[in-house]
Design a protein around this motif. Structure first.
Motif, PDB file in Angstrom:
ATOM      1  N   LEU A 170       8.658 -11.766 105.071  1.00 41.02           N
ATOM      2  CA  LEU A 170       8.144 -10.574 104.404  1.00 41.02           C
ATOM      3  C   LEU A 170       9.069  -9.404 104.694  1.00 41.02           C
ATOM      4  N   THR A 171       9.170  -8.488 103.739  1.00 45.10           N
ATOM      5  CA  THR A 171       9.912  -7.258 103.969  1.00 45.10           C
ATOM      6  C   THR A 171       9.167  -6.077 103.356  1.00 45.10           C
ATOM      7  N   THR A 172       9.572  -4.887 103.761  1.00 51.06           N
ATOM      8  CA  THR A 172       8.989  -3.645 103.262  1.00 51.06           C
ATOM      9  C   THR A 172      10.068  -2.810 102.583  1.00 51.06           C
ATOM     10  N   TRP A 173       9.629  -1.982 101.654  1.00 56.34           N
ATOM     11  CA  TRP A 173      10.553  -1.072 100.964  1.00 56.34           C
ATOM     12  C   TRP A 173       9.792   0.214 100.692  1.00 56.34           C
ATOM     13  N   VAL A 174       9.900   1.146 101.632  1.00 54.54           N
ATOM     14  CA  VAL A 174       9.045   2.331 101.590  1.00 54.54           C
ATOM     15  C   VAL A 174       9.366   3.267 100.440  1.00 54.54           C
ATOM     16  N   GLY A 175      10.583   3.163  99.904  1.00 58.97           N
ATOM     17  CA  GLY A 175      10.991   4.063  98.828  1.00 58.97           C
ATOM     18  C   GLY A 175      12.061   5.037  99.271  1.00 58.97           C
ATOM     19  N   PRO A 180      11.467   3.530  93.895  1.00 54.69           N
ATOM     20  CA  PRO A 180      10.067   3.667  94.314  1.00 54.69           C
ATOM     21  C   PRO A 180       9.684   2.655  95.383  1.00 54.69           C
ATOM     22  N   SER A 181       8.550   2.895  96.025  1.00 51.46           N
ATOM     23  CA  SER A 181       8.030   1.956  97.007  1.00 51.46           C
ATOM     24  C   SER A 181       7.734   0.614  96.349  1.00 51.46           C
ATOM     25  N   LYS A 182       8.055  -0.475  97.063  1.00 52.02           N
ATOM     26  CA  LYS A 182       7.776  -1.829  96.581  1.00 52.02           C
ATOM     27  C   LYS A 182       6.767  -2.532  97.470  1.00 52.02           C
ATOM     28  N   GLY A 183       6.074  -1.753  98.328  1.00 48.60           N
ATOM     29  CA  GLY A 183       5.071  -2.360  99.184  1.00 48.60           C
ATOM     30  C   GLY A 183       5.677  -3.430 100.078  1.00 48.60           C
ATOM     31  N   VAL A 184       4.996  -4.575 100.185  1.00 49.10           N
ATOM     32  CA  VAL A 184       5.480  -5.718 100.956  1.00 49.10           C
ATOM     33  C   VAL A 184       5.874  -6.820  99.987  1.00 49.10           C
ATOM     34  N   SER A 185       7.100  -7.320 100.098  1.00 53.49           N
ATOM     35  CA  SER A 185       7.577  -8.420  99.263  1.00 53.49           C
ATOM     36  C   SER A 185       7.759  -9.674 100.120  1.00 53.49           C
ATOM     37  N   ARG A 186       7.719 -10.838  99.462  1.00 52.58           N
ATOM     38  CA  ARG A 186       7.776 -12.126 100.171  1.00 52.58           C
ATOM     39  C   ARG A 186       8.955 -12.960  99.690  1.00 52.58           C
ATOM     40  N   VAL A 222      11.970 -14.563  95.403  1.00 52.07           N
ATOM     41  CA  VAL A 222      11.290 -13.392  95.940  1.00 52.07           C
ATOM     42  C   VAL A 222      10.044 -13.084  95.114  1.00 52.07           C
ATOM     43  N   VAL A 223       8.935 -12.821  95.810  1.00 57.50           N
ATOM     44  CA  VAL A 223       7.718 -12.340  95.171  1.00 57.50           C
ATOM     45  C   VAL A 223       7.641 -10.837  95.453  1.00 57.50           C
ATOM     46  N   PRO A 224       8.065  -9.983  94.514  1.00 56.86           N
ATOM     47  CA  PRO A 224       8.040  -8.536  94.765  1.00 56.86           C
ATOM     48  C   PRO A 224       6.606  -8.013  94.789  1.00 56.86           C
ATOM     49  N   ASN A 225       6.370  -6.988  95.576  1.00 62.45           N
ATOM     50  CA  ASN A 225       5.044  -6.379  95.655  1.00 62.45           C
ATOM     51  C   ASN A 225       3.960  -7.417  95.938  1.00 62.45           C
ATOM     52  N   TRP A 226       4.267  -8.370  96.817  1.00 63.88           N
ATOM     53  CA  TRP A 226       3.284  -9.380  97.238  1.00 63.88           C
ATOM     54  C   TRP A 226       1.995  -8.708  97.706  1.00 63.88           C
ATOM     55  N   ALA A 227       2.132  -7.597  98.419  1.00 63.41           N
ATOM     56  CA  ALA A 227       1.007  -6.715  98.757  1.00 63.41           C
ATOM     57  C   ALA A 227       1.431  -5.302  98.391  1.00 63.41           C
ATOM     58  N   ALA A 228       0.746  -4.732  97.415  1.00 61.61           N
ATOM     59  CA  ALA A 228       1.172  -3.442  96.862  1.00 61.61           C
ATOM     60  C   ALA A 228       0.638  -2.279  97.695  1.00 61.61           C
ATOM     61  N   VAL A 229       0.937  -2.296  98.982  1.00 58.97           N
ATOM     62  CA  VAL A 229       0.512  -1.201  99.863  1.00 58.97           C
ATOM     63  C   VAL A 229       1.482  -0.028  99.691  1.00 58.97           C
ATOM     64  N   PRO A 230       1.024   1.206  99.900  1.00 59.78           N
ATOM     65  CA  PRO A 230       1.911   2.364  99.704  1.00 59.78           C
ATOM     66  C   PRO A 230       2.813   2.592 100.910  1.00 59.78           C
ATOM     67  N   ASP A 235      19.606 -12.563  97.956  1.00 66.28           N
ATOM     68  CA  ASP A 235      19.124 -11.261  97.498  1.00 66.28           C
ATOM     69  C   ASP A 235      17.693 -11.042  97.996  1.00 66.28           C
ATOM     70  N   PHE A 236      17.509 -10.028  98.819  1.00 62.23           N
ATOM     71  CA  PHE A 236      16.177  -9.702  99.344  1.00 62.23           C
ATOM     72  C   PHE A 236      16.240  -8.291  99.896  1.00 62.23           C
ATOM     73  N   ALA A 237      15.940  -7.319  99.053  1.00 64.56           N
ATOM     74  CA  ALA A 237      16.095  -5.914  99.419  1.00 64.56           C
ATOM     75  C   ALA A 237      14.895  -5.444 100.231  1.00 64.56           C
ATOM     76  N   GLY A 238      15.162  -4.833 101.386  1.00 68.87           N
ATOM     77  CA  GLY A 238      14.075  -4.310 102.189  1.00 68.87           C
ATOM     78  C   GLY A 238      14.542  -3.675 103.479  1.00 68.87           C
ATOM     79  N   ASN A 239      13.573  -3.376 104.327  1.00 68.86           N
ATOM     80  CA  ASN A 239      13.832  -2.678 105.586  1.00 68.86           C
ATOM     81  C   ASN A 239      13.244  -3.472 106.744  1.00 68.86           C
ATOM     82  N   GLY A 240      11.904  -3.438 106.905  1.00 68.42           N
ATOM     83  CA  GLY A 240      11.268  -4.253 107.927  1.00 68.42           C
ATOM     84  C   GLY A 240      11.347  -5.732 107.570  1.00 68.42           C
ATOM     85  N   LEU A 241      11.170  -6.597 108.591  1.00 64.22           N
ATOM     86  CA  LEU A 241      11.269  -8.040 108.353  1.00 64.22           C
ATOM     87  C   LEU A 241      10.304  -8.764 109.281  1.00 64.22           C
ATOM     88  N   LEU A 242       9.582  -9.749 108.725  1.00 59.99           N
ATOM     89  CA  LEU A 242       8.647 -10.554 109.510  1.00 59.99           C
ATOM     90  C   LEU A 242       8.674 -11.984 108.995  1.00 59.99           C
TER      91      LEU A 242
END
Length: 304
Positions: free
Chosen positions: A141-146, A151-157, A165-173, A126-133
């Motif tokens: 790391l992944t992104t979830w723009v919303g 809602p947006s979840k910033g960058v999760s790890r 999973v560490v959600p909102n590891w970086a709470a960028v918009p 389980d790791f919900a997102g779009n981008g991947l690094l």
């Protein structure tokens, strides 16, 4: 289809906000300027007629893995296309580590591992997102723009050792793309709505900061990559352009424009082999993989 509608709506909102801002501003209040061209880059078609392409990853042999609406493709150095997987739930970001290809499926929020030597899939996590690094320590790391729903979840790890999973590891918009800095100390991401480029220190992700803004009223930033000399190359989806951005000065220029546009514009950009040199490779929602060959004098090599 619901996923595509959500993202289409978000991109249209971006365009509407920008159009309203431009209409309300007087010439003296205008803040957007046209970026200069970055020299004479040559645009070539590598493959076309594929599904709506979301992301790409080099295979270190001159070819690429591509994610479509339901497929994972492989395109070899000669441009021959093979479908590796089909019937996937909207595959997104891709990362290759040796023979292991990690990728996300956006509709069901899963992280998959594909053995590229056998085409065998492991059980998903389980790791919900779009981008991947992939970070140097093996975490992802992944992104979830919303726009994918919720809602947006910033960058999760994703911590690979514990599979947690560490959600909102970086709470960028409204974070979209992800790229690692040459010194591996920071991650760059972009804001779909504002055209901002954001730097996130790996050791102190809460100390993220905006380092540049792409000079366009409606770029719709989707993805980015970093060259070894520290330059960022950014896919402006709505505008149909690729920008080069210096994160130290904030200055930018246009590498290529007219790469389709609107909904069908560029979705991802990576540095890959082109014979003995390097080029930029760009996927688009128009189902095309393009190669952007730099002019003489441009230092272009991927971060290692």
């Amino acid at each position: 289809m619901g996923l595509s509608r959500n993202r289409t709506r978000a991109l249209l909102i971006v365009a509407a906000i920008a159009a309203g801002t431009a209409a309300a501003a007087t010439p003296a209040e205008a803040t957007w300027t046209t970026a200069p061209m970055c020299g004479d880059w040559q645009v070539e078609t590598v493959a076309q007629g594929l599904e709506q392409l979301e992301n790409l990853e080099t295979d270190d042999n001159g070819g690429f893995y591509l994610s479509g609406e339901s497929k994972i493709y492989h395109v070899d150095a000669e441009g021959q296309v093979r479908t590796v997987l089909d019937g996937m739930a909207a595959p997104g970001g891709l990362q290759l580590d040796g023979s292991r290809l990690s990728f996300l499926t956006r509709q069901d929020g899963k992280l998959w591992q594909l053995d590229t030597t056998t085409d065998q899939l492991s059980a998903p996590a389980d790791f919900a997102g779009n981008g991947l690094l992939r970070l140097p320590d093996g975490d992802l790391l992944t992104t979830w723009v919303g726009t994918e729903g919720g809602p947006s979840k910033g960058v999760s790890r994703y911590q690979h050792d514990s599979r947690t999973v560490v959600p909102n590891w970086a709470a960028v918009p409204r974070s979209e793309g992800l790229a690692l800095s040459p010194d591996h100390r920071a991650v760059y991401t972009d804001d779909l709505f504002t055209g901002q480029i954001i730097r996130v220190p790996v050791d102190t992700p809460d100390a993220w900061a905006v380092v540049a803004t792409v000079p366009s009223p409606v770029p719709g930033l989707d993805d980015l990559t970093v060259s070894r000399d520290g330059m960022l190359y950014v896919a402006a989806h709505l505008e149909g352009a690729i920008y080069r951005v210096d994160p130290e000065t904030g200055k930018s220029c246009v590498v290529a424009s007219g790469l389709s546009g609107g909904w069908t514009g560029p979705s991802s950009v990576r540095i890959g082999r082109d014979g003995d040199g390097w080029a930029l490779y760009v996927t688009g929602f128009d189902g095309t993989l393009r190669r952007l060959v730099p002019p003489a004098g441009v230092e272009l090599a991927p971060v290692r």
